[in-house]
Scaffold this motif. Structure first.
Motif, mmCIF file in Angstrom:
data_model
loop_
_atom_site.group_PDB
_atom_site.id
_atom_site.type_symbol
_atom_site.label_atom_id
_atom_site.label_comp_id
_atom_site.label_asym_id
_atom_site.label_seq_id
_atom_site.Cartn_x
_atom_site.Cartn_y
_atom_site.Cartn_z
ATOM 1 N N ALA A 299 1.064 -1.179 -0.050
ATOM 2 C CA ALA A 299 -0.061 -0.062 -0.015
ATOM 3 C C ALA A 299 0.877 1.255 0.081
ATOM 4 C CB ALA A 299 -0.931 -0.161 1.278
ATOM 5 N N ALA A 300 1.883 1.175 0.700
ATOM 6 C CA ALA A 300 2.848 2.408 0.862
ATOM 7 C C ALA A 300 3.651 2.592 -0.387
ATOM 8 C CB ALA A 300 3.823 2.307 1.845
ATOM 9 N N ALA A 301 4.070 1.452 -1.068
ATOM 10 C CA ALA A 301 4.477 1.690 -2.352
ATOM 11 C C ALA A 301 3.738 2.073 -3.576
ATOM 12 C CB ALA A 301 5.375 0.218 -2.769
ATOM 13 N N SER A 302 2.430 1.683 -3.429
ATOM 14 C CA SER A 302 1.400 1.962 -4.406
ATOM 15 C C SER A 302 1.381 3.524 -4.444
ATOM 16 C CB SER A 302 0.017 1.396 -4.293
ATOM 17 O OG SER A 302 -1.036 1.620 -4.773
ATOM 18 N N ALA A 303 1.376 4.059 -3.319
ATOM 19 C CA ALA A 303 1.130 5.629 -3.437
ATOM 20 C C ALA A 303 2.321 6.356 -4.006
ATOM 21 C CB ALA A 303 1.219 6.140 -1.913
ATOM 22 N N TRP A 304 3.409 5.699 -4.376
ATOM 23 C CA TRP A 304 4.650 6.381 -5.111
ATOM 24 C C TRP A 304 4.440 5.640 -6.390
ATOM 25 C CZ3 TRP A 304 8.344 9.637 -2.886
ATOM 26 C CH2 TRP A 304 8.010 9.934 -1.692
ATOM 27 N N ARG A 305 3.766 4.811 -6.794
ATOM 28 C CA ARG A 305 3.879 4.190 -8.004
ATOM 29 C C ARG A 305 4.985 3.146 -8.328
ATOM 30 N NH1 ARG A 305 -0.651 5.910 -7.469
ATOM 31 N NH2 ARG A 305 -1.922 7.158 -8.908
ATOM 32 N N ILE A 306 5.053 2.359 -7.147
ATOM 33 C CA ILE A 306 6.169 1.528 -7.186
ATOM 34 C C ILE A 306 5.596 0.021 -7.165
ATOM 35 C CG2 ILE A 306 8.224 0.360 -5.684
ATOM 36 C CD1 ILE A 306 8.722 3.020 -4.782
#
Length: 379
Positions: free
Chosen positions: A288-295
Motif C-alpha cells: 500500500a505504501a509503495a502504491s502511493a509512489w507508483r512502485i
C-alpha cells in the motif's frame, strides 16, 4: 477461535554431491524451509512458512520458544493484534529484529491460512482480490554462472514452457556477466524480458561499468547489487541510469525498513518476501505504501511451496502487482512436497489456487523425508 499451539518444523534438502550452485554470495549447498503450524482451540489448523535465514534451527527455536508462547491464547483471526503484540514485545524492545521478523512471518502466514479455512475462502478472495492471471518470471536458485551457451540453452528451455521473462545471476565478474547476458539476449530475442540479480556481490565501481551494458541489452532491472544496508551506494547507483531500475527488498524487514527505501527514492522495484518481512499482514502494508509512489511489488519467493502459493494470492489482491518469482530450480523438492503451488501457462502467467486458505494440503508425514541439517547453506 483462540491460538492453542504454534509449532515450527525445520527441514533441509541437501544438494547431491557435485551439484552445488554458484551465486554472488557463495556456493549453495542445500535448501532449508521452516513450516509453521498453528492450531486453534476448536481444532482448526493453518500452515505458514518462515525463511531459514541460514540458521533454520535458531529461527525454529524462536517460533517454538519465544513467539509461540507470546501469542498463545490470542484470537486466531486477529492478525493485526498478533502482529502488534510481537512487534511491541520482541521486535521493538528486545532486538533480534531480522530473525524475529522471519519467525513472525511464518506465524502470520499460518493465521491467514486459518482465516481462509474458517471463512471457506481462498486467500486471494479473503484479501479482496480475484482469481486473475499474474505474470511470472523463471527464477529461483538457478541460471547462474555456467558457460554462456549453456545458460542460453537453459533460459530457452524455460521460455519454451511458457515463461516470458527470466532472471539471471550476476556478480561473478562484470565481463563474464555481460558475456552471459548478451548470449541469452541473442538466443531469446527482444520479446522476452531479462532480469538480473547480483546477490549483493557488486561494488559501486562494478555497477558503473555494468549498467551501460544492461541498458544496451534491454535488461528490466538490476536486483540487489549491494548489501541491504548500503543505502549510500543505492542512492549513488540510482543516478547512473534511468533506464535500468534498481530492485531490492528481500533482505529488508517490515514496513519500517521499506520506509527508508521510499525516502531515499533509490529503489524503483520492491521485492518483499512474505516469509521474511512480516507475513501477509506486513506485506500488504508495504504494498500500500509503495502504491502511493507508483512502485510495483515483485515479491521474492522463498524455498517452500507455502510461500509461493501465498505470494500468488497476495499479488492477485494488490493494485501494484508485478512479477511472481517462479522457482524453476531442478534441485528443490521443498517447492512441490505438498503439490504444485503454481502452474505456468502459455501466456507466461500463473493464477492463485482456488481452495480455502493458502490452498495446499499439508501432509505432515512429508516432514520426515527432510531432516534438519542446521547451519550455513552456502560455502
Amino acid at each position: 477461535m483462540k491460538i492453542d499451539s504454534v509449532t515450527a518444523f525445520p527441514m533441509t534438502y541437501e544438494f547431491p554431491k557435485g551439484k552445488t550452485v554458484p551465486m554472488g554470495i557463495g556456493n549453495a549447498q542445500k535448501r532449508d524451509v521452516i513450516v509453521v503450524r498453528v492450531r486453534t482451540s476448536d481444532g482448526l489448523v493453518g500452515y505458514g512458512e518462515s525463511h531459514p535465514g541460514r540458521s533454520p534451527g535458531a529461527v525454529a527455536s524462536l517460533v517454538n520458544n519465544t513467539l509461540g508462547p507470546l501469542v498463545q491464547g490470542m484470537d486466531a483471526c486477529d492478525v493485526v493484534g498478533v502482529w502488534a503484540r510481537v512487534h511491541r514485545m520482541q521486535l521493538a524492545s528486545h532486538g533480534l529484529g531480522a530473525a524475529s521478523a522471519i519467525a513472525l512471518s511464518g506465524i502470520d502466514l499460518a493465521l491467514w491460512d486459518l482465516r481462509g479455512k474458517a471463512a471457506n475462502m481462498p486467500l486471494h478472495r479473503l484479501l479482496g482480490g480475484s482469481r486473475r492471471r499474474i505474470k511470472a518470471y523463471a527464477g529461483g536458485v538457478a541460471m547462474g554462472y555456467q558457460a554462456p551457451g549453456a545458460l542460453a540453452d537453459e533460459a530457452q528451455g524455460h521460455v519454451s514452457r511458457g515463461y516470458k521473462a527470466v532472471k539471471l545471476r550476476v556478480g561473478d565478474t562484470v565481463e563474464r556477466d555481460i558475456e552471459r547476458i548478451r548470449a541469452v539476449r541473442q538466443a531469446l530475442g527482444s520479446g522476452i524480458e531479462i532480469l538480473v540479480d547480483a546477490n549483493t556481490a557488486y561494488t559501486l565501481a562494478d555497477v558503473r561499468r555494468v549498467l551501460p551494458a544492461l541498458e544496451e541489452l534491454g535488461v528490466g532491472w538490476l536486483e540487489e547489487p549491494f548489501a541491504c544496508d548500503d543505502f549510500a551506494s543505492y542512492r549513488a547507483a540510482a543516478q547512473i541510469s534511468h533506464r535500468v531500475p534498481l530492485a531490492a527488498g528481500e533482505n529488508h524487514y517490515t514496513r519500517y525498513e521499506f520506509a527508508r527505501l521510499l525516502e531515499d527514492r533509490s529503489v524503483q522495484i520492491f521485492q518483499p518476501d512474505l516469509s521474511k518481512t512480516g507475513g501477509v499482514t506486513e506485506t500488504l502494508r508495504i504494498a500500500a505504501a509503495a502504491s502511493a509512489w507508483r512502485i510495483p511489488v515483485n515479491p521474492h519467493s522463498s524455498a517452500g511451496g507455502i510461500n509461493m502459493a501465498a505470494t500468488v494470492h497476495l499479488l492477485a489482491a494488490i493494485d501494484n502487482d508485478g512479477y511472481f518469482e517462479a522457482c524453476v530450480s531442478q534441485l528443490n523438492p521443498l517447492r512441490d512436497m505438498f503439490g504444485a503451488p503454481f502452474e505456468i501457462g502459455a501466456d507466461g502467467c500463473v493464477e492463485p489456487l482456488d481452495r480455502p486458505g493458502i490452498g495446499l494440503e499439508i501432509d505432515e508425514k512429508v516432514f520426515q523425508r527432510f531432516p534438519l541439517i542446521d547451519g550455513l547453506g552456502y560455502a
